[in-house]
Design an enzyme around this catalytic site. Structure first.
Site, PDB file in Angstrom:
ATOM      1  N   GLU A 167      54.308  20.487  49.261  1.00 10.40           N
ATOM      2  CA  GLU A 167      55.456  21.380  49.591  1.00 10.40           C
ATOM      3  C   GLU A 167      54.952  22.672  50.245  1.00 10.40           C
ATOM      4  OE1 GLU A 167      58.734  20.652  49.205  1.00 10.40           O
ATOM      5  OE2 GLU A 167      58.660  18.922  47.867  1.00 10.40           O
TER       6      GLU A 167
HETATM    7  C1  LIG Z   1      49.625  13.321  46.047  1.00  7.84           C
HETATM    8  C2  LIG Z   1      50.205  13.819  47.322  1.00  7.84           C
HETATM    9  C3  LIG Z   1      51.507  13.532  47.650  1.00  7.84           C
HETATM   10  C4  LIG Z   1      52.046  13.943  48.869  1.00  7.84           C
HETATM   11  N1  LIG Z   1      53.322  13.572  49.216  1.00  7.84           N
HETATM   12  C5  LIG Z   1      53.736  13.769  50.497  1.00  7.84           C
HETATM   13  C6  LIG Z   1      54.973  13.193  50.958  1.00  7.84           C
HETATM   14  O1  LIG Z   1      55.702  12.537  50.212  1.00  7.84           O
HETATM   15  N2  LIG Z   1      55.295  13.372  52.257  1.00  7.84           N
HETATM   16  C7  LIG Z   1      54.521  14.087  53.129  1.00  7.84           C
HETATM   17  O2  LIG Z   1      54.883  14.204  54.292  1.00  7.84           O
HETATM   18  N3  LIG Z   1      53.367  14.675  52.710  1.00  7.84           N
HETATM   19  C8  LIG Z   1      52.949  14.519  51.429  1.00  7.84           C
HETATM   20  N4  LIG Z   1      51.759  15.053  51.009  1.00  7.84           N
HETATM   21  C9  LIG Z   1      50.949  15.822  51.944  1.00  7.84           C
HETATM   22  C10 LIG Z   1      50.886  17.300  51.603  1.00  7.84           C
HETATM   23  O3  LIG Z   1      52.093  17.903  51.900  1.00  7.84           O
HETATM   24  C11 LIG Z   1      49.694  17.887  52.366  1.00  7.84           C
HETATM   25  O4  LIG Z   1      48.534  17.413  51.739  1.00  7.84           O
HETATM   26  C12 LIG Z   1      49.714  19.401  52.390  1.00  7.84           C
HETATM   27  O5  LIG Z   1      50.745  19.860  53.211  1.00  7.84           O
HETATM   28  C13 LIG Z   1      48.401  19.991  52.898  1.00  7.84           C
HETATM   29  O6  LIG Z   1      47.997  19.390  54.081  1.00  7.84           O
HETATM   30  P1  LIG Z   1      46.507  18.828  54.218  1.00  7.84           P
HETATM   31  O7  LIG Z   1      46.243  17.951  53.061  1.00  7.84           O
HETATM   32  O8  LIG Z   1      46.356  18.253  55.564  1.00  7.84           O
HETATM   33  O9  LIG Z   1      45.591  20.094  54.065  1.00  7.84           O
HETATM   34  P2  LIG Z   1      45.177  21.097  55.232  1.00  7.84           P
HETATM   35  O10 LIG Z   1      46.360  21.505  56.009  1.00  7.84           O
HETATM   36  O11 LIG Z   1      44.016  20.536  55.973  1.00  7.84           O
HETATM   37  O12 LIG Z   1      44.696  22.344  54.382  1.00  7.84           O
HETATM   38  C14 LIG Z   1      43.390  22.441  53.803  1.00  7.84           C
HETATM   39  C15 LIG Z   1      43.218  23.853  53.279  1.00  7.84           C
HETATM   40  O13 LIG Z   1      43.284  24.779  54.363  1.00  7.84           O
HETATM   41  C16 LIG Z   1      44.298  25.711  54.128  1.00  7.84           C
HETATM   42  N5  LIG Z   1      44.968  26.043  55.384  1.00  7.84           N
HETATM   43  C17 LIG Z   1      45.477  25.199  56.298  1.00  7.84           C
HETATM   44  N6  LIG Z   1      46.026  25.870  57.303  1.00  7.84           N
HETATM   45  C18 LIG Z   1      45.866  27.182  57.029  1.00  7.84           C
HETATM   46  C19 LIG Z   1      46.227  28.386  57.671  1.00  7.84           C
HETATM   47  N7  LIG Z   1      46.923  28.423  58.821  1.00  7.84           N
HETATM   48  N8  LIG Z   1      45.872  29.537  57.098  1.00  7.84           N
HETATM   49  C20 LIG Z   1      45.218  29.562  55.928  1.00  7.84           C
HETATM   50  N9  LIG Z   1      44.859  28.467  55.260  1.00  7.84           N
HETATM   51  C21 LIG Z   1      45.176  27.279  55.807  1.00  7.84           C
HETATM   52  C22 LIG Z   1      45.262  25.067  53.136  1.00  7.84           C
HETATM   53  O14 LIG Z   1      45.980  26.027  52.402  1.00  7.84           O
HETATM   54  C23 LIG Z   1      44.286  24.271  52.283  1.00  7.84           C
HETATM   55  O15 LIG Z   1      43.750  25.087  51.297  1.00  7.84           O
HETATM   56  C24 LIG Z   1      51.244  14.699  49.760  1.00  7.84           C
HETATM   57  C25 LIG Z   1      49.927  15.020  49.412  1.00  7.84           C
HETATM   58  C26 LIG Z   1      49.396  14.582  48.230  1.00  7.84           C
HETATM   59  C27 LIG Z   1      47.954  14.889  47.926  1.00  7.84           C
END
Ligand SMILES: Cc1cc2nc3c(=O)[nH]c(=O)nc-3n(C[C@H](O)[C@H](O)[C@H](O)COP(=O)(O)OP(=O)(O)OC[C@H]3O[C@@H](n4cnc5c(N)ncnc54)[C@H](O)[C@@H]3O)c2cc1C
Length: 596
Positions: free
Chosen positions: A406
């Site tokens: 979220e």
């Molecule tokens: C168990 C689980 C269930 C999920 N369910 C869903 C679902 O139903 N539908 C769906 O669409 N998604 C889902 N997700 C995805 C989830 O929303 C994403 O994992 C989340 O938005 C973070 O994206 P990412 O994993 O690519 O991390 P990244 O975006 O790669 O982030 C990695 C780190 O970098 C930081 N970061 C990234 N960008 C910035 C920035 N601009 N400035 C500062 N810090 C930054 C983040 O805060 C984090 O600490 C789920 C994930 C999990 C693990």
């Protein structure tokens, strides 16, 4: 600072520059009979249907989770606030928040249910055409069909609009042909209906309703996760997947409106679920502390453990105060918009957008309260806390995801400040006037005028000062860093933390003020202890965040002057938080759990 005995609710972010009236603040003690019944129903559902089979759920036993979703549907728990015309119960926003809280302690089940009722159903309810709503919502409301939401991709998580999945109109104009991949999709393994985002012709980010069984749509195996092991999480694959044109959701090229608006509501609901989970984990830990003896004493009698139990209660109670205060604002705004002629969908979306700042702050705080509670819960359990035999270890693993999805807590902190500043720039939030007044106050001799002796006058002054601290630091950051501020994320994090602390502190104070008026000071002594302890500690945390921010961009006399200002704005009288925490923990022990 404007004194407002507002006739209507504050607009989003306005708490920062206006006083709130405690008697117009909604508090959980205001729940009506029906809302209490709904909370009881949820508690009972978890106790009888979910928790006894939690181990089977965690093993992803085929068919088990979908059947539980259906059972919840039979009891009306999937569609509390959906309109009756689509098979919902037509209840208010607060009642649906109560359902999220009430079902929040169900580990993986809570995740499945929250995803189904939130991101799995709401995009269609709010953005669907009448035909789409008629076709999908009654079946989602009953649980016959399960919903999921596919936004994230391997290379686009936080940067959701960087999605690579494409959609192209077929030659006969009847279908969009989707190609690409989604990952981490909750409920993905068993859902029937998916809201999926793809870029038409590679650039127009658009929502689509995809049904299980559409040609070219497949899914990967279940992910092996650290926690919420019973929650289905898979990848989705689209290989020339044929989606009928009538399944385009919302306007072409405006998928971001769906994605972001749905997240606003989801963030508040995540806070509610995290709170529900926290209360269960706290009660489990308190009961353990009462029964576990060491050195011939129940460990609940040791000051170190009392501190932990009380701190859990403080954070949960404050979180609850903050959550329902904002839920009522959203509820009121929804009614106001409907009265002005907006449709149900436009009204809720408008209301959630209005309070998007508060939703982001609540998501951060709720998820961090839960992390605190389960972490200290494990600690209270000692070695047993590290054992799979004890449910607290599951709670610990299951909690961690909440800071990630979220919108990560970093993204939500950034958004909090970004949205406040954007509102100010659009003229929706008059930050300039109050910020200038604080600057003027900094230059003047402090007013040591007669102390106001009214009840809570001291605490009201603290809150007013915390707000001045934010305005001073944020105002200076904007002036000094200007366009660079966006890149100074550490400063933005500091300001977000100051805002979250202040909003929470004020919410707790307003609740105590209202309760005291209703029940008298003697009956609300412990709530007062909670609020005063939180305020006392928040002052230090606000001071530290403020100093860290100021030190990074100011210097010389100006920095010294702002340090003095910050000290003044975060000054609180000595308060014996040890004794307050002891009183709170005695109540937790007497109640055999968290039942504030
Ligand atoms: C168990 C689980 C269930 C999920 N369910 C869903 C679902 O139903 N539908 C769906 O669409 N998604 C889902 N997700 C995805 C989830 O929303 C994403 O994992 C989340 O938005 C973070 O994206 P990412 O994993 O690519 O991390 P990244 O975006 O790669 O982030 C990695 C780190 O970098 C930081 N970061 C990234 N960008 C910035 C920035 N601009 N400035 C500062 N810090 C930054 C983040 O805060 C984090 O600490 C789920 C994930 C999990 C693990």
């Amino acid at each position: 600072m404007e004194t407002a005995k507002q006739a209507k609710a504050l607009q989003g972010g306005e708490w920062l520059i206006k006083e709130s009236n405690p008697f117009e603040t909604f508090i959980p003690e205001d729940f009506n009979e029906e809302q209490r019944m709904v909370m009881d129903m949820c508690t009972q559902f978890l106790d009888t249907e979910v928790l006894p089979i939690i181990e089977r759920i965690d093993k992803l036993e085929p068919g088990l989770m979908p059947s539980l979703v259906e059972k919840a549907g039979e009891q009306g728990l999937l569609s509390t606030s959906f309109p009756e015309q689509y098979g919902g119960l037509g209840k208010d926003f607060i009642t649906s928040t109560i359902v999220n809280e009430g079902l929040g302690g169900g580990h993986s089940f809570s995740v499945a249910i929250a995803a189904h009722t939130g991101i799995g159903s709401l995009p269609i309810l709010y953005f669907g055409t009448e035909e789409q709503k008629q076709k999908y919502i009654p079946k989602l409301a009953s649980g016959e069909w399960k919903g999921a939401y596919g936004l994230t991709e391997p290379n686009s998580g936080s940067d959701a609009l960087g999605a690579k999945t494409t959609a192209k109109l077929s030659d006969d104009g009847k279908y969009y042909i989707l190609n690409g991949q989604k990952c981490w999709i909750t409920n993905g393994g068993f859902a029937d209906v998916y809201t999926v985002f793809a870029k038409i012709d590679g650039d127009k980010f658009t929502g689509f309703i995809v049904e299980r069984g559409f040609e070219g749509f497949t899914q990967g195996p279940e992910e092996h996760k650290m926690g919420i092991k019973g929650s289905s999480t898979v990848q989705l694959y689209f290989q020339d997947c044929k989606v009928p044109v009538e399944n385009v959701l919302g306007e072409i090229g405006r998928g971001h409106i769906i994605a972001f608006n749905i997240l606003n509501i989801g963030r508040l609901k995540l806070c509610a679920a995290a709170l529900g989970g926290s209360k269960r984990a706290a009660t489990t830990s308190i009961q353990y502390a009462i029964t576990r003896e060491q050195f011939k004493l129940p460990i609940a009698k040791f000051g170190a453990i009392k501190h932990k139990m009380a701190e859990m209660a403080i954070r949960m109670w404050v979180c609850e105060s903050a959550l329902y205060r904002a839920s009522k604002w959203i509820d009121d705004k929804e009614h106001e918009l409907m009265a002005s002629g907006k449709t149900f969908a436009e009204a809720l979306l408008g209301a959630a957008e209005e309070y998007a700042i508060e939703c982001a702050m609540l998501k951060v705080y709720g998820s961090e309260v839960l992390d605190y509670v389960v972490d200290e819960g494990v600690q209270i359990h000692g070695g047993n806390g590290f054992s799979d035999e004890y449910v607290i270890s599951k709670a610990y693993r299951d909690s961690r995801i909440n800071r990630i999805y979220e919108g990560t807590n970093e993204i939500n902190r950034l958004l909090t400040v970004d949205m406040v500043l954007k509102r100010a720039m659009k003229g929706k939030l008059d930050l300039m006037g109050p910020a200038m007044a604080v600057q003027k106050e900094l230059m003047s001799i402090p007013d040591f005028g007669a102390e106001d002796e009214g009840a809570f006058s001291k605490e009201l002054k603290y809150i007013a000062n915390f707000k001045k601290a934010i305005l001073m630091v944020a105002g200076a950051a904007v002036q000094k860093l200007m366009m660079q501020l966006e890149k100074e994320q550490e400063v933005l994090m500091n300001i977000a933390d100051m805002a979250i602390e202040t909003y929470n502190a004020e919410s707790a104070l307003l609740r105590v003020m209202k309760l005291t008026e209703q029940k008298g000071a003697a009956a609300t002594q412990l709530q007062s202890d909670i609020m005063k302890t939180y305020l006392y500690d928040a002052a230090d945390r606000i001071n530290k965040s403020g100093k860290d921010a100021l030190n990074s961009f100011a210097d010389g006399d100006e920095l010294r002057m702002m340090h003095i200002g910050l000290k003044r704005f975060t000054k609180v009288e000595p308060y014996n938080t040890k004794d307050a925490r002891r009183r709170i923990s005695e109540k937790l022990v007497a109640d055999n759990g968290y039942h504030f």
